[in-house]
Design a protein around this motif. Structure first.
Motif, PDB file in Angstrom:
ATOM      1  N   LEU A  43       0.825  -1.209   0.000  1.00  0.00           N
ATOM      2  CA  LEU A  43       0.000   0.000   0.000  1.00  0.00           C
ATOM      3  C   LEU A  43       0.860   1.259   0.000  1.00  0.00           C
ATOM      4  O   LEU A  43       0.520   2.263  -0.645  1.00  0.00           O
ATOM      5  CB  LEU A  43      -0.936  -0.006   1.210  1.00  0.00           C
ATOM      6  CG  LEU A  43      -1.984  -1.127   1.232  1.00  0.00           C
ATOM      7  CD1 LEU A  43      -2.792  -1.066   2.525  1.00  0.00           C
ATOM      8  CD2 LEU A  43      -2.890  -1.057   0.022  1.00  0.00           C
ATOM      9  N   HIS A  44       1.988   1.218   0.705  1.00  0.00           N
ATOM     10  CA  HIS A  44       2.908   2.356   0.709  1.00  0.00           C
ATOM     11  C   HIS A  44       3.459   2.607  -0.695  1.00  0.00           C
ATOM     12  O   HIS A  44       3.561   3.765  -1.134  1.00  0.00           O
ATOM     13  CB  HIS A  44       4.051   2.097   1.693  1.00  0.00           C
ATOM     14  CG  HIS A  44       5.097   3.176   1.677  1.00  0.00           C
ATOM     15  ND1 HIS A  44       4.920   4.403   2.277  1.00  0.00           N
ATOM     16  CD2 HIS A  44       6.346   3.213   1.104  1.00  0.00           C
ATOM     17  CE1 HIS A  44       5.997   5.150   2.080  1.00  0.00           C
ATOM     18  NE2 HIS A  44       6.870   4.453   1.377  1.00  0.00           N
ATOM     19  N   GLU A  45       3.819   1.528  -1.410  1.00  0.00           N
ATOM     20  CA  GLU A  45       4.311   1.678  -2.781  1.00  0.00           C
ATOM     21  C   GLU A  45       3.242   2.316  -3.665  1.00  0.00           C
ATOM     22  O   GLU A  45       3.537   3.180  -4.504  1.00  0.00           O
ATOM     23  CB  GLU A  45       4.711   0.314  -3.350  1.00  0.00           C
ATOM     24  CG  GLU A  45       5.900  -0.348  -2.674  1.00  0.00           C
ATOM     25  CD  GLU A  45       7.235   0.210  -3.149  1.00  0.00           C
ATOM     26  OE1 GLU A  45       7.240   1.056  -4.063  1.00  0.00           O
ATOM     27  OE2 GLU A  45       8.264  -0.202  -2.596  1.00  0.00           O
ATOM     28  N   ILE A  46       2.000   1.885  -3.496  1.00  0.00           N
ATOM     29  CA  ILE A  46       0.912   2.443  -4.295  1.00  0.00           C
ATOM     30  C   ILE A  46       0.700   3.915  -3.969  1.00  0.00           C
ATOM     31  O   ILE A  46       0.570   4.769  -4.859  1.00  0.00           O
ATOM     32  CB  ILE A  46      -0.381   1.646  -4.048  1.00  0.00           C
ATOM     33  CG1 ILE A  46      -0.231   0.210  -4.567  1.00  0.00           C
ATOM     34  CG2 ILE A  46      -1.582   2.328  -4.707  1.00  0.00           C
ATOM     35  CD1 ILE A  46      -1.358  -0.719  -4.157  1.00  0.00           C
ATOM     36  N   ALA A  51       0.184   8.477  -9.966  1.00  0.00           N
ATOM     37  CA  ALA A  51      -0.796   7.898 -10.882  1.00  0.00           C
ATOM     38  C   ALA A  51      -1.055   6.449 -10.477  1.00  0.00           C
ATOM     39  O   ALA A  51      -0.245   5.829  -9.787  1.00  0.00           O
ATOM     40  CB  ALA A  51      -0.285   7.968 -12.322  1.00  0.00           C
ATOM     41  N   PRO A  52      -2.190   5.885 -10.894  1.00  0.00           N
ATOM     42  CA  PRO A  52      -2.476   4.476 -10.581  1.00  0.00           C
ATOM     43  C   PRO A  52      -1.382   3.547 -11.077  1.00  0.00           C
ATOM     44  O   PRO A  52      -0.765   3.792 -12.118  1.00  0.00           O
ATOM     45  CB  PRO A  52      -3.803   4.218 -11.297  1.00  0.00           C
ATOM     46  CG  PRO A  52      -4.459   5.555 -11.362  1.00  0.00           C
ATOM     47  CD  PRO A  52      -3.328   6.535 -11.575  1.00  0.00           C
ATOM     48  N   VAL A  53      -1.149   2.472 -10.341  1.00  0.00           N
ATOM     49  CA  VAL A  53      -0.042   1.562 -10.624  1.00  0.00           C
ATOM     50  C   VAL A  53      -0.553   0.261 -11.248  1.00  0.00           C
ATOM     51  O   VAL A  53      -1.742  -0.060 -11.193  1.00  0.00           O
ATOM     52  CB  VAL A  53       0.757   1.218  -9.342  1.00  0.00           C
ATOM     53  CG1 VAL A  53       1.215   2.480  -8.636  1.00  0.00           C
ATOM     54  CG2 VAL A  53      -0.073   0.345  -8.406  1.00  0.00           C
ATOM     55  N   ARG A  72      -7.183  -0.301  -2.385  1.00  0.00           N
ATOM     56  CA  ARG A  72      -6.867   0.882  -3.197  1.00  0.00           C
ATOM     57  C   ARG A  72      -7.419   0.734  -4.621  1.00  0.00           C
ATOM     58  O   ARG A  72      -6.691   0.869  -5.602  1.00  0.00           O
ATOM     59  CB  ARG A  72      -5.366   1.111  -3.258  1.00  0.00           C
ATOM     60  CG  ARG A  72      -4.669   1.398  -1.936  1.00  0.00           C
ATOM     61  CD  ARG A  72      -5.017   2.763  -1.382  1.00  0.00           C
ATOM     62  NE  ARG A  72      -4.162   3.095  -0.249  1.00  0.00           N
ATOM     63  CZ  ARG A  72      -4.404   2.728   1.013  1.00  0.00           C
ATOM     64  NH1 ARG A  72      -5.484   1.994   1.294  1.00  0.00           N
ATOM     65  NH2 ARG A  72      -3.576   3.068   1.982  1.00  0.00           N
ATOM     66  N   PRO A  73      -8.702   0.501  -4.789  1.00  0.00           N
ATOM     67  CA  PRO A  73      -9.227   0.252  -6.135  1.00  0.00           C
ATOM     68  C   PRO A  73      -9.064   1.431  -7.086  1.00  0.00           C
ATOM     69  O   PRO A  73      -8.955   1.234  -8.305  1.00  0.00           O
ATOM     70  CB  PRO A  73     -10.703  -0.080  -5.893  1.00  0.00           C
ATOM     71  CG  PRO A  73     -11.028   0.563  -4.579  1.00  0.00           C
ATOM     72  CD  PRO A  73      -9.768   0.449  -3.772  1.00  0.00           C
TER      73      PRO A  73
END
Length: 226
Positions: A43-46, A51-53, A72-73
């Motif tokens: 979640l931290h990386e996201i 921008a969305p990953v 994190r949808p």
């Protein structure tokens, strides 16, 4: 292009992406390969990306991909499962493994109840059957034991409003002996995917077919991640 987060499987480490990550970067993508991440790390990386990953999970880390997509949808543009567990809410990897008649992983698991760890006997056969002998030996030497009880807390509940909103693709490894190809296709059919790719690969396409895997991931991101 896109920001990829590549998640490795049990017994492995971020080293397994050493051939795929540079290839994706050459195509213009940003690539992150966290080492032994839990859900909070993913979640931290996201959250660190503007921008969305594109989340990529190999094998057991498919469960992390699904959990992160649920949480994190709006920030996961695409979930990619590479010979990975893609399971509906309430189902766990052992449930799928019980129906897998092609896998030899269970017969090669070595349980150490004293140290409470699991290892794999003859990983060159189980994980790296289509790799060169040199690559198989190199990878086998880098594997590390897994705890008998995986860390990371309780399973995440998957919902249509979270996990269900994130587009998904699956990469089936047709010569896989750790997670049977028939089980992979069964999972990809039960949880609808935008596309199912097939590779003539063992359980470790990041070593045996890195060019082909990179092509699949790049194509998936280009076509389905927006």
């Amino acid at each position: 292009m896109h920001a990829f987060v590549l998640l490795h499987a049990a017994w492995h480490g971020s080293w397994c992406w050493e051939r795929v990550a540079p290839r994706l970067r050459e195509l213009g993508h940003a690539v992150h390969t966290p080492d032994h991440p839990d859900l909070d790390d993913v979640l931290h990386e996201i959250d660190a990306e503007t921008a969305p990953v594109v989340l990529v999970g190999h094998s057991s880390s498919g469960m992390l991909v699904s959990a992160a997509a649920e949480r994190r949808p709006d920030h996961v543009a695409l979930a990619c499962y590479v010979s990975a567990f893609l399971l509906p809410d309430g189902e766990l990897p052992p449930d799928a493994a019980r129906r897998d008649t092609e896998s030899i992983l269970g017969a090669h698991l070595v349980v150490d109840p004293v140290h409470r760890i699991r290892t794999v006997r003859d990983p060159e056969v189980v994980f790296y059957g289509e790799c060169s002998p040199e690559d198989a030996a190199m990878a086998a030497a880098r594997l590390t034991p897994e705890p008998l009880v995986p860390t990371g807390g309780s399973p995440t509940t998957l919902t249509a409003e979270g996990f269900g909103r994130v587009p998904k693709v699956y990469v089936v490894c047709e010569k896989d002996r750790a997670l049977g190809p028939a089980t992979q296709r069964w999972m990809a059919e039960r949880t609808p995917c935008r596309h199912v790719y097939g590779l003539p690969a063992d359980h470790s396409p990041f070593l045996s077919t890195p060019d082909e895997l990179t092509t699949c991931l790049h194509d998936a991101a280009t076509r389905f991640a927006g």
